[in-house]
Enzyme design. Structure first.
Site, short mmCIF file in Angstrom:
data_model
loop_
_atom_site.label_atom_id
_atom_site.label_comp_id
_atom_site.label_asym_id
_atom_site.label_seq_id
_atom_site.Cartn_x
_atom_site.Cartn_y
_atom_site.Cartn_z
N GLU A 30 0.84 -1.20 0.00
CA GLU A 30 0.00 0.00 0.00
C GLU A 30 0.88 1.25 0.00
OE1 GLU A 30 -3.06 -0.20 -1.15
OE2 GLU A 30 -3.64 -1.48 0.51
N LEU A 120 -12.13 0.69 -2.95
CA LEU A 120 -12.22 -0.41 -3.92
C LEU A 120 -12.05 0.09 -5.35
CD1 LEU A 120 -15.18 -2.45 -2.38
CD2 LEU A 120 -12.73 -2.74 -2.04
N ASP A 167 -4.36 1.01 -9.21
CA ASP A 167 -5.81 0.77 -9.35
C ASP A 167 -6.20 0.58 -10.80
OD1 ASP A 167 -5.62 1.32 -6.70
OD2 ASP A 167 -6.68 3.23 -6.77
C1 GLA Z 1 -5.15 4.76 -3.94
C2 GLA Z 1 -4.38 5.13 -5.20
C3 GLA Z 1 -3.39 4.04 -5.58
C4 GLA Z 1 -2.51 3.64 -4.40
C5 GLA Z 1 -3.37 3.38 -3.16
C6 GLA Z 1 -2.53 3.14 -1.95
O1 GLA Z 1 -5.97 3.66 -4.18
O2 GLA Z 1 -5.26 5.35 -6.27
O3 GLA Z 1 -2.59 4.48 -6.65
O4 GLA Z 1 -1.53 4.60 -4.15
O5 GLA Z 1 -4.25 4.46 -2.89
O6 GLA Z 1 -1.79 1.98 -2.07
#
Ligand code: GLA
Length: 384
Positions: A30, A120, A167
């Site tokens: 993360e 999500l 994501d």
């Molecule tokens: C959000 C961002 C991702 C990532 C997460 C943390 O979902 O869109 O790019 O940085 O936070 O891991």
């Protein structure tokens, strides 16, 4: 899904093509993506469905069915609007145009079941779904990784969140029953079968929406960049936190503002935890993945400081529960879901435990989702 198709036909009076764009989970890794590190996400069975078709005009007409709202703009006059949801889509159109792709007007109806602000990646699903759909209906011939990059940039430019690539990558490249390890520096990726026999992935949604914390997200990114600048004085080859290690950090600890040091330490350790999790998955050692998830949460709570009391409560609640192998907050943080690896036969009982304890503490119920892992953006089977 068919109500989206029906709505489209009724409203726009022609036949659309249907696409599915999933949300994602992340097993571990993360806030490592924008630090050029490793992530281990998967696409899930919560998704946005799109009905899209060219309309032989210069107009783009988009309906967000769940909000009951429509926008219409001209293809040659794309700019950010004052409303939030159209910008995820217009940002994608803008990116395609900036990259030289030419196409005319189109009609689009979309909606789905990814809860908003729950970590999500509903926004990535919206971006990737449209990018995938336009690539298909206008036959643009764009490689999937290029679509991912454009969708990510759409989020930077039109939504104002300087997100990493995880994501959009997960929503596009997901594969049924697999997690995918992405190296965010080289963009190499590898699928790992997630053999969950005997276990399930349970998400627990605090229903604390995290969209207000977007500025904190960008702050974390800046803090990491500050850390890199400090290291670069000694190690010119360090371009990102991916390029350093704990020894280098410790050696120069005195030069770091304490908060910056904590942020960097968390990221470096989290990247290692992704490596370790992949090794554990290869050995079929899900118990160890679970342990690493708890460690990840500890770092996110105390060092990276992107958790919140509701998330911490849910992780603490299951920490010593033998039904649970691992638990941590997931996604950007400041709210959203915890991800838990749970013994399959114990899922219902555990869900009840979480709902009751959480409601007692915070006065509202969390939502529980048992997820399965799906393919990424795709043509919806109803087309065939
Ligand atoms: C959000 C961002 C991702 C990532 C997460 C943390 O979902 O869109 O790019 O940085 O936070 O891991």
């Amino acid at each position: 899904m068919t109500h989206i198709q029906d709505f489209f036909i009724q409203k726009y009076q022609h036949q659309p093509t249907l696409f599915t764009a999933p949300g994602r989970i992340n097993i571990i890794g993360e806030h490592t993506d924008y630090n050029m590190g490793l992530v281990l996400p998967a696409a899930i069975d919560k998704a946005i469905t799109f009905a899209v078709a060219p309309n032989e005009s210069r107009e783009i007409r988009i309906t967000a069915i769940d909000l009951g709202e429509e926008v219409s703009v001209f293809v040659d006059e794309i700019s950010p609007l004052n409303r939030q949801w159209p910008n995820y889509l217009l940002g994608v159109v803008d990116q395609l145009q900036r990259n030289g792709y030419k196409f005319g007007g189109f009609d689009c109806v979309f909606g789905g079941n990814i809860p908003l602000g729950a970590g999500l990646s509903s926004s990535a699903a919206v971006e990737c779904g449209l990018a995938f759909a336009l690539n298909h209906i206008f036959d643009l011939g764009i490689e999937k990784m290029e679509l991912v990059k454009m969708a990510q940039l759409a989020e930077h430019t039109y939504a104002g969140v300087k997100c990493g690539i995880m994501d959009q990558f997960a929503s596009t490249f997901g594969k049924e029953n697999h997690v995918v390890r992405l190296d965010c520096r080289s963009l190499d990726y590898e699928y790992f079968p997630l053999n969950m026999s005997g276990y399930k992935i349970m998400l627990c949604n605090t229903r604390v929406s995290h969209s207000l914390a977007d500025s904190e997200y960008n702050t974390r990114r800046e803090e990491c960049e500050t850390g890199v600048q400090i290291l670069q004085k000694h190690y010119p080859g360090v371009q990102s936190l991916r390029d350093t290690n704990i020894q280098q950090l410790q050696k120069h600890v005195a030069e770091f503002p304490p908060v910056i040091y904590q942020r960097c330490k968390y990221v470096v350790e989290e990247i290692q935890r992704v490596e370790d999790s992949c090794a554990a998955l290869n050995e079929g050692n899900i118990e160890h993945v679970g342990q690493l998830m708890y460690q990840s949460h500890h770092g996110l709570q105390h060092e990276y400081q992107v958790s919140c009391p509701e998330l911490d409560f849910l992780v603490d609640l299951v920490r010593d529960d033998p039904r649970v192998l691992g638990s941590r907050m997931m996604g950007g943080g400041f709210g959203g879901c915890t991800i838990n690896i749970v013994k399959a036969e114990a899922v219902e009982g555990l869900a009840e435990t979480c709902i009751n304890a959480y409601e007692k503490q915070f006065g509202h119920k969390p939502e529980i989702y048992i997820t399965s892992i799906t393919d990424g953006c795709r043509l919806t089977p109803a087309n065939s």
